[in-house]
Design a protein around this motif. Structure first.
Motif: not given
Ligand SMILES: Cc1cc2nc3c(=O)[nH]c(=O)nc-3n(C[C@H](O)[C@H](O)[C@H](O)COP(=O)(O)OP(=O)(O)OC[C@H]3O[C@@H](n4cnc5c(N)ncnc54)[C@H](O)[C@@H]3O)c2cc1C
Length: 557
Positions: A46, A67, A104, A110, A113, A281, A283, A543
């Motif tokens: 992500g 992965l 969500d 990605g 994002s 990573s 989420g 993030s």
């Molecule tokens: C619909 C929506 C709208 C948003 N709008 C905005 C915005 O406009 N601006 C903004 O700043 N923020 C926005 N956000 C919030 C922002 O996108 C998130 O806070 C940020 O992307 C989180 O990043 P992350 O790396 O922690 O997790 P994520 O980007 O969610 O990445 C986690 C990844 O890990 C993978 N994963 C999870 N569990 C496993 C597993 N067991 N095995 C393998 N892979 C796994 C997932 O599939 C995902 O690809 C929005 C979020 C959503 C969902």
């Protein structure tokens, strides 16, 4: 006729090329993987994870396996106006809560994002001052995190970069663009300014007043996710990327060292091992779930589910989110708003001319009220804001506004429902149980309403029908009783984060130390939004910053 044919041919060629870039992101065959060792294994691609994997491979030459549970993006991810299509489909985890709300989160290369609203927002210096104070880690003040925002930034607004060269730059892998808000949103901002709210447009140090979000889109109007920016078309032979692979367990040996992971792909179980480290990573919900399934979490909770406890840590606690309510207004003159239909003209405009209504995505204006600063110690930390956008109601386009209490008292817990890795965790949270949260949301709505009902705005919008189940007062339509009813019945939690808080010790409730290491387990780090200690609804840029900061820390420690 022949010119239409050549336009269509060009369109097909462009779409094919984009689709191929998405599809070709995976670069390792599952048959070559079982039992193999990589220097690093990164779980989740992500906002943070894609950056971590790319930087480790690029800057150290180490072998990295990334992965991801989801699969490749599609052409729909590229088009800002099709955001709703990707958000409502298989690319969304749609995590459950104890109430009717679902959360969500992106399940695709990605991560979030690739499906989010693309608002690029960093928060104010006071936000990081509170972050540093809460965690006891002065490594997280604004000055300390700024280089990691800059590292990935390619800001396409030349004026903004020239005006604030110390805060913005070009040359990073994530393009960020200024998008002009549609006329109606400009009117809302003018109305807000008539109430004394100043424009803070582009000033990275200010958070009180009106602004328009920059978007993570490129010069051609396409969405930029960390998947497209860091993974697709990368030239790194030592970065191996595999999708549709759900990691279900971290393998931890008797010396409490993380040595590998177990994952499922097409119903088959695989194991891979790491010479150096495993980085989570996945989420906010994904990382907490995986740690608990692996025996790292609150002792009582794990024992109830029959999971042997390896480290008793506060995993899943301190789940955070802003609290929001929504109101709608009818737009009197419908010709003020362009229709975002997928007509051939609009599609040609987007892919070939890089213009038109499909380049536009929702929620681009933000207003934060100085009356609702977090407290006197953090006067520039906003606590009450609103975002506006247009949307469809039947065959009419309407104007929404979302009032947001950014740092409510309410917090939640991410908990496992069972020890089955294919069952999603649940968020337990009582959203409107704190009186002060309800009072504060009513206050924000009361500050917002005059902006939308001013004589200036009455030319363009009018009050929509009342919220079902709530009755406006005869003498004062938006009376306190009506607004309380609205808050109690129509609330949401945009921007879930937390679950593995950063801090100085596990005794202080933290899960992760200043070097992103999980307390009590060697060779295991968490680098994503789950370590964030102060909520905000815009977690994407933050993030990505965490991804850059984390990668830098792994490389240098
Ligand atoms: C619909 C929506 C709208 C948003 N709008 C905005 C915005 O406009 N601006 C903004 O700043 N923020 C926005 N956000 C919030 C922002 O996108 C998130 O806070 C940020 O992307 C989180 O990043 P992350 O790396 O922690 O997790 P994520 O980007 O969610 O990445 C986690 C990844 O890990 C993978 N994963 C999870 N569990 C496993 C597993 N067991 N095995 C393998 N892979 C796994 C997932 O599939 C995902 O690809 C929005 C979020 C959503 C969902």
């Amino acid at each position: 006729m022949s010119s239409l044919f050549s336009v269509l041919l060009m369109l097909v060629t462009i779409i094919n090329e984009k689709q191929n870039n998405h599809q070709n992101v995976e670069n390792i065959n599952i048959d070559n993987i079982y039992g193999r060792k990589f220097d690093y294994i990164v779980v989740g691609s992500g906002s943070a994870g894609a950056i971590v994997a790319y930087r480790l491979a690029d800057e150290t030459g180490a072998t990295v396996l990334l992965l991801e549970a989801g699969g490749p993006q599609t052409i729909y991810n590229d088009v800002p106006a099709f955001r709703g299509v990707v958000e409502s489909g298989v690319q969304n985890w749609n995590y459950p809560t104890n109430g009717s709300i679902h959360l969500d989160a992106g399940r695709v290369f990605g991560g979030s994002s690739a499906i989010n609203t693309m608002n690029y927002y960093r928060e104010s210096p006071d936000y990081y001052r509170l972050w540093a104070d809460i965690t006891g880690l002065q490594e997280w003040t604004f000055d300390k995190v700024l280089p990691y925002f800059l590292k990935s930034e390619n800001n396409l607004d030349a004026k903004l970069v020239a005006k604030y060269p110390q805060y913005h730059r070009t040359g990073g892998r994530v393009s960020v663009s200024t998008i002009q808000p549609i006329e109606l949103l400009q009117k809302v901002l003018i109305s807000a300014q008539k109430f004394g709210l100043k424009s803070t447009l582009g000033d990275p140090r200010q958070s009180m007043g009106t602004t328009v979000f920059q978007k993570t889109t490129d010069a051609n109007g396409n969405r930029v996710s960390t998947g497209t920016a860091f993974l697709e078309n990368n030239k790194l032979k030592n970065l191996k990327i595999l999708g549709n692979s759900l990691v279900t367990k971290i393998l931890i040996n008797k010396q409490k060292q993380a040595i590998g992971v177990e994952f499922y792909r097409s119903d088959r179980k695989y194991r891979v091992f790491a010479n150096k480290e495993i980085i989570l990573s996945a989420g906010s919900l994904g990382t907490s779930k995986l740690l608990m399934l692996s025996g790292v979490g609150p002792r009582d909770h794990l024992q109830q589910l029959g999971i042997p406890v390896i480290a008793d840590l506060n995993v899943g606690r301190n789940f955070l989110s802003p609290l929001a309510t929504m109101m709608t207004f009818d737009i009197i003159n419908q010709s003020m708003v362009e229709q975002q239909t997928d007509s051939l003209d609009n599609i040609i405009d987007f892919f070939i001319n890089h213009t038109g209504p499909l380049t536009y995505s929702a929620l681009s204006a933000l207003i934060c009220f100085p009356e609702l600063a977090y407290n006197q110690t953090y006067p520039e930390l906003s606590n009450g804001c609103l975002m506006t956008r247009t949307g469809q109601q039947g065959n009419r386009t309407i104007l929404y506004f979302l009032t947001i209490l950014r740092r409510p008292k309410a917090t939640g817990r991410i908990e496992l429902v069972s020890s089955d890795p294919f069952t999603e965790p649940i968020v337990n949270m009582c959203l409107v149980c704190q009186n002060s949260d309800v009072d504060n949301l009513v206050k924000i709505i009361k500050l917002a309403i005059p902006i939308f009902t001013s004589p200036y705005m009455k030319q363009y919008i009018r009050i929509n029908s009342p919220i079902a189940g709530c009755t406006p007062c005869a003498d004062n339509y938006f009376c306190d009783d009506y607004l309380r009813c609205l808050v109690l019945n129509r609330h949401n939690i945009p921007g879930p984060m937390g679950g593995c808080r950063l801090g100085v010790s596990s005794e202080s409730g933290a899960v992760v130390d200043k070097n992103f290491r999980v307390f009590g387990i060697n060779r295991l780090r968490v680098i994503d939004s789950s370590l964030i200690p102060v909520p905000v609804e815009q977690g994407n840029a933050i993030s990505m910053m965490i991804g850059e900061y984390g990668a830098h820390t792994v490389i240098n420690s």
